[in-house]
Scaffold this motif. Structure first.
Motif: not given
Length: 677
Positions: A35-37, A436-451
């Motif tokens: 229920d939480a990141r 930033k997406c994904g769990e700490y300790g894994s190969a997380r991924q950055l999403h560069i978003q123009t908003i």
């Protein structure tokens, strides 16, 4: 304490003559039972660039319990934490044997791309001789600064287009044919008769030689826009060091900054260093801004406005605690934003957290509103703040949000149960989130978003390769992001590669390799998303300085600024030389021109120059006094350590920390200003 700046260069020794979704309440796929990141390691727990003092006032704090997602204790160092620099940022490099530009021994085979990038098998081949600093290399061996063509595109990379010539080049760049095509069919001479085969062979050979030679000259001197760069007294740019103090009295082309009749500057004013509380060794004073009516600078728990010419104080905004972070951008009406502590640190409580967000009217000299960002009943610490349009956006590992700069009204906020979170924002012409997406300790991924700044709606998104933990926004329009891929920079700069991204589609235009041992620039993408120095973007180009290297004189150091095309990733051939004894660093764009600061040798004053965007010719706009006291003050506020602002012939240099008085008794200043007439 803050790191003391290095001594002025060229000083001789004493005994002989330096995941997708809207940034608004955006739902995201949640894992069952989650229920939480997962919490990101707090800035305090992960190693990063050394800061003055232990943590320093205004340093990011641990996310509080009960924040956006339960905090977890990461292993020491954290995945992707930057490594200690080996030679130190800006360390001079040894020139190649034989001097710069001399033929060198073939270098060892190039290493593959950093972690998270597709590997490219390369057939063994002989390497060409090493070229001088800043010059493009022969295409047989791709040099630093050229994108490496992946065997297979990585996740999120656009497909490689085909060259119009029929042969794919690096990242789809067109490659010219190696030989001119033979004429087809019977050819006629000037008189209408047929040319015999011997004449055809001779003509074809001459044309081939002319094309090859011409292409080489054009590549070496191209301005990047199809026009050849004019040659000058210092390489191909016309840039030349010196401080003769003579100007042209005209306006520099393609820019607003005018060339004065005399470039010799005088000292306008000096703001003394503020007193530091007895329990503290250093206090954050980050933040300086310049409008048409005021020069504003953060002090110890206050922001002051000064007359731009006389330095007379015109207003003061008192704050309960030190300024932690400050937006580099302002609105057209002269409004900006800061993050500050709710109280002054004490010996018992060295930090109260950077939980206060405020909008400041620089022209009126007043605080418009203040918000405390909370998670439940607890306030959270903010790491970065920026302004885009009429929106203030603040981010951290524990969340953030966006507010109307005039009213303080909440516009949008990242969703607390999202598996991704906005670690920070880049502002200015557009608003860009590093998500930033994904769990700490894994190969997380950055999403560069123009908003969209008002609604938080995602306009476009680019997904970086998994495993890249941190990224810095160098520019939002055009969009350029810097990252240390696989911790390969090795110098603490936070930069190994630049990513040129299309704002509208979110596709990668090109990737530019910029090894730390070759180029001198710095970004702090761990918490301060858009804090980069020594860089400028304009004319669809990236301008970056080379590392210092030996000059022609005794104890002399120098460097250059080179340009990379953001569409192709290749160097344009443009180069601005600092001049012997000087080192040059980009400041900002002035229309189509590049403004740069020249750090002086030990016996001269610094300079501001404008570099023509087409010819790359340098023109001096300001030359500082060369007396010892002025030089000492100036060289304590160099671009690597301080904030530099230039406008209308006025240069303002200021410190980002106030320290205890020096034991040497030397005068210390918070800010100094120079100006021409």
């Amino acid at each position: 304490m803050s790191q003391p700046p290095p001594p002025p260069p060229n000083q001789p020794p004493a005994d002989q003559p330096e995941e997708s979704g809207s940034a608004a309440e955006r739902p995201a796929p949640e894992k069952p039972g989650q229920d939480a990141r997962p919490a990101d390691p707090s800035p305090a727990d992960r190693p990063g660039p050394e800061e003055p003092g232990k943590g320093g006032f205004g340093a990011p704090q641990d996310p509080p319990p009960g924040g956006f997602g339960a905090p977890q204790s990461p292993p020491p160092g954290g995945f992707g934490a930057p490594q200690d620099p080996a030679p130190g940022f800006g360390a001079p490099q040894s020139p190649p044997p034989g001097g710069f530009g001399a033929p060198a021994s073939p270098p060892p085979p190039a290493q593959g791309p950093g972690y998270g990038y597709p590997q490219t098998p390369e057939p063994p081949q002989a390497a060409p001789p090493q070229q001088p600093y800043g010059y493009p290399q022969a295409p047989a061996q791709q040099p630093y600064g050229y994108p490496q063509a992946p065997a297979q595109p990585g996740y999120g990379y656009p497909a490689q287009p085909q060259s119009p010539y029929g042969q794919p080049g690096p990242y789809g760049h067109p490659q010219p044919p190696t030989m001119p095509m033979q004429p087809q069919g019977p050819q006629k001479g000037p008189g209408g008769g047929k040319l015999n085969s011997q004449v055809l062979i001779i003509v074809a050979a001459v044309v081939a030689i002319a094309l090859i030679v011409g292409a080489g000259v054009l590549y070496a001197h191209s301005s990047g826009d199809g026009k050849p760069a004019s040659a000058g007294g210092s390489g191909a740019t016309g840039g030349k060091g010196g401080d003769d103090g003579k100007g042209t009295g005209g306006a520099s082309s393609n820019g607003e900054e005018k060339v004065p009749s005399s470039t010799s500057a005088s000292s306008l004013f000096k703001i003394p260093a503020p007193a530091v509380p007895k329990d503290d060794s250093s206090v954050s004073t980050v933040g300086s801004w310049l409008t048409d009516t005021v020069y504003a600078k953060s002090g110890v728990a206050e922001i002051n406005g000064y007359d731009p010419d006389s330095g007379d104080k015109t207003w003061t905004i008192k704050l309960p605690g030190p300024v932690c972070q400050a937006s580099r951008h302002t609105t057209d009406s002269g409004r900006t934003a800061v993050i500050y502590e709710p109280a002054m640190p004490t010996k018992e409580d060295p930090s109260h957290g950077c939980s206060q967000l405020a909008a400041i009217d620089l022209k009126a000299g007043k605080k418009l509103w203040t918000h405390t960002i909370k998670s439940g009943d607890r306030s959270i610490n903010l790491d970065n703040v920026t302004v885009s349009g009429n929106t203030v956006a603040a981010g951290s590992t524990s969340g953030g949000g966006a507010f109307d700069i005039s009213t303080g009204k909440t516009l949008w906020a990242p969703k607390s149960t999202d598996s991704c979170y906005d670690s920070g924002y880049g502002g200015g012409p557009k608003l860009v989130a590093v998500r930033k997406c994904g769990e700490y300790g894994s190969a997380r991924q950055l999403h560069i978003q123009t908003i969209d700044p008002t609604s938080g709606k995602v306009v476009s998104e680019y997904k970086m390769s998994p495993g890249i933990e941190y990224a810095s926004v160098v520019s939002t329009d055009p969009l350029v992001v810097a990252a240390d891929v696989g911790d390969s920079a090795g110098d603490g700069s936070g930069i190994s590669d630049f990513f040129s991204i299309d704002n509208k589609t979110g596709t990668l235009r090109t990737k530019i390799s910029a090894p730390g041992k070759t180029y001198a620039a710095k970004c702090d993408g761990i918490t301060r998303i858009e804090y980069c120095s020594g860089l400028a973007v304009g004319n669809d180009k990236l301008y970056i300085p080379t590392e210092e290297h030996d000059g022609s004189g005794d104890y002399s150091r120098t460097n250059e600024i080179v340009a990379f095309d953001l569409g192709t990733g290749k160097q344009t051939g443009q180069r601005a030389d600092a001049g012997d004894g000087y080192t040059i660093s980009p400041l900002r764009m002035d229309g189509g021109n590049l403004l740069a600061y020249k750090r002086p040798p030990y016996d001269k004053g610094g300079q501001i120059v404008t570099i023509d965007g087409s010819s790359f010719k340098e023109t001096k706009l300001l030359v500082n006094p060369s007396d010892e006291a002025t030089r000492d003050a100036e060289t304590s506020m160099l671009p690597e350590y301080a904030e530099l602002l230039f406008r209308d012939g006025h240069l303002y240099m200021s410190q980002v920390f106030a320290d205890k008085p020096s034991t040497t008794g030397d005068k210390e200043y918070l800010a100094i200003a120079f100006g021409t007439k």
